[in-house]
Design an enzyme around this catalytic site. Sequence first.
Site, PDB file in Angstrom:
ATOM      1  N   HIS A  58     111.416  -3.176   6.975  1.00 52.75           N
ATOM      2  CA  HIS A  58     112.088  -2.625   8.167  1.00 52.75           C
ATOM      3  C   HIS A  58     113.594  -2.659   7.964  1.00 52.75           C
ATOM      4  CE1 HIS A  58     112.145  -1.650  12.571  1.00 52.75           C
ATOM      5  NE2 HIS A  58     113.427  -1.925  12.318  1.00 52.75           N
ATOM      6  N   HIS A  60     117.472  -0.013   8.154  1.00 53.60           N
ATOM      7  CA  HIS A  60     118.141   1.224   8.598  1.00 53.60           C
ATOM      8  C   HIS A  60     119.190   1.584   7.554  1.00 53.60           C
ATOM      9  CE1 HIS A  60     116.416   1.335  12.713  1.00 53.60           C
ATOM     10  NE2 HIS A  60     116.251   0.041  12.454  1.00 53.60           N
ATOM     11  N   GLN A 153     116.036   7.642  17.405  1.00 54.92           N
ATOM     12  CA  GLN A 153     116.824   6.512  17.921  1.00 54.92           C
ATOM     13  C   GLN A 153     117.175   6.660  19.400  1.00 54.92           C
ATOM     14  OE1 GLN A 153     118.891   3.474  16.251  1.00 54.92           O
ATOM     15  NE2 GLN A 153     118.320   3.262  18.405  1.00 54.92           N
ATOM     16  N   HIS A 211     109.448   1.174  16.632  1.00 55.60           N
ATOM     17  CA  HIS A 211     110.272   0.141  17.254  1.00 55.60           C
ATOM     18  C   HIS A 211     109.667  -0.083  18.635  1.00 55.60           C
ATOM     19  CE1 HIS A 211     113.212   1.014  14.157  1.00 55.60           C
ATOM     20  NE2 HIS A 211     114.028   0.101  14.631  1.00 55.60           N
ATOM     21  N   GLU A 214     111.521  -3.807  21.955  1.00 58.46           N
ATOM     22  CA  GLU A 214     112.661  -4.612  21.475  1.00 58.46           C
ATOM     23  C   GLU A 214     113.552  -4.900  22.680  1.00 58.46           C
ATOM     24  OE1 GLU A 214     115.106  -2.904  18.428  1.00 58.46           O
ATOM     25  OE2 GLU A 214     116.084  -4.808  17.990  1.00 58.46           O
ATOM     26  N   ASP A 310     116.233  -5.331   8.795  1.00 56.20           N
ATOM     27  CA  ASP A 310     116.685  -4.456   9.882  1.00 56.20           C
ATOM     28  C   ASP A 310     118.080  -3.880   9.608  1.00 56.20           C
ATOM     29  OD1 ASP A 310     116.320  -3.029  12.201  1.00 56.20           O
ATOM     30  OD2 ASP A 310     116.515  -4.714  13.558  1.00 56.20           O
ATOM     31  N   TRP A 316     124.860  -2.857  14.511  1.00 57.30           N
ATOM     32  CA  TRP A 316     124.078  -3.882  15.179  1.00 57.30           C
ATOM     33  C   TRP A 316     124.294  -5.267  14.600  1.00 57.30           C
ATOM     34  CZ3 TRP A 316     122.393   1.007  13.968  1.00 57.30           C
ATOM     35  CH2 TRP A 316     122.054   1.824  15.052  1.00 57.30           C
TER      36      TRP A 316
HETATM   37 FE   FE2 Z   1     115.129  -1.479  13.576  1.00 58.38          FE
END
Ligand code: FE2
Length: 431
Positions: A58, A60, A153, A211, A214, A310, A316
């Site tokens: 997982h 990005h 997203q 996802h 979350e 991630d 993030w």
């Molecule tokens: Fe993610």
Amino acid sequence: MPLDLIVRNATLPDARTGIDIGVAGGMIVAVEPGLDAEAATVIDAEGQLLSPPFVDPHFHMDATLSLGIPRINRSGTLLEGIALWGELKPLLTHEAVVERALRYCDLAVAQGLLAIRSHVDVSDPRLITVDALLEVRARVAPYIELQLVAFPQDGYFRSPGATDLLRAALDRGVEIVGGIPHFERTMGAGTASVEALFRIAADRGLPVDIHCDETDDPLSRHVETMAAETQRFGLGGRATASHVTSMHSMDNAYAAKLIALIASSGMNVIANPLINITLQGRHDTYPKRRGLTRVPELLAAGVPVALGQDCTLDPWYSLGSADMLEVAHMAVHVAQMTAPEAMRACFEAVTTTGARVMGLTGYGIEVGNRADFVLLQARNAVEAVRLKPTRLVVVKAGRVIAATPARRTALFLDARPALVDPASYAPVPSS
Ligand code: FE2
């Protein structure tokens, strides 16, 4: 017949010691003690841990290494991260995304990370990130197995055009269906998005990785719908719920029912401890929730739980280093998985379980598999999690593709403290 490569005297993650691994034609042809053969290249493992490559199921990659562009996430929340990514998206160029992703892949290889599943945002009508990561996937194929997930997203229904853009991304060669039900406008829209995305996956014969939940909201229960859809479409093993942090806050009675449903559906779960320990609980005063999903309980129920990184240096998360042992180390702490077998499970979650969730074939140190492995400066899996040690040698298809000199500081439990040679030590004069 001489072999191409032999690694001698390795310890394997299952605790077998004194093992030799023979490689020919890019494949593992022997895993046994005292291998009676010669090879052009021989690596003496000196009893240290030889692991199959690390796996990050997982990530990005379209956002990685973009930290600070155009600004830093001040609140540290998921929602500011999404807003910040929205500010960055219009500034993206194909070349910049490719360049950052390739730089990240170099870092990954040095860390022995040779399989990555990356979500790729399909919300931008230009689909720049999709085309860029398709190019990256092709360019890194000789050394990294990169899977791409079509990830809306900004919401599959919430973002204008996302339903068409997701299909367009799949048409261009993205191979997994993604989603984000907790970000849709309503709970009902979230449920509908899960149903629609599973229908697409089933119709196209693709895996699905969403996802899911979350959030700290215990009433965000899209994972329940995912389990039901996994069962309905027979997608066990090919459906994955990522994050599912709401489970941390759920009522225990409901969680017990839910975990049984997830287990019986055959769905995989991916937790992302580095990110969720920082993003979740941001609306809490004290006590602050940890926000990681129920990893030990899911594992106890037989659910394959892998760990993902991630983010690395993006809107993030301001840290990260492509080190999956950092991810396992954080999981040990946040999920309180400190028993030796629990720590080994965290090591497996960034190796074999990650490979299973990604559906990798030919993975693992066994005869007949691809000769992909990493030699660590540690003697077993628990020590690897503790030390996050140097990746001494990284091998892909029988070829050494990265090497790092051993660390010389005394980190092992039984190492004698010889950091300073008393004979040569001279205190710095105080005057
Ligand atoms: Fe993610």
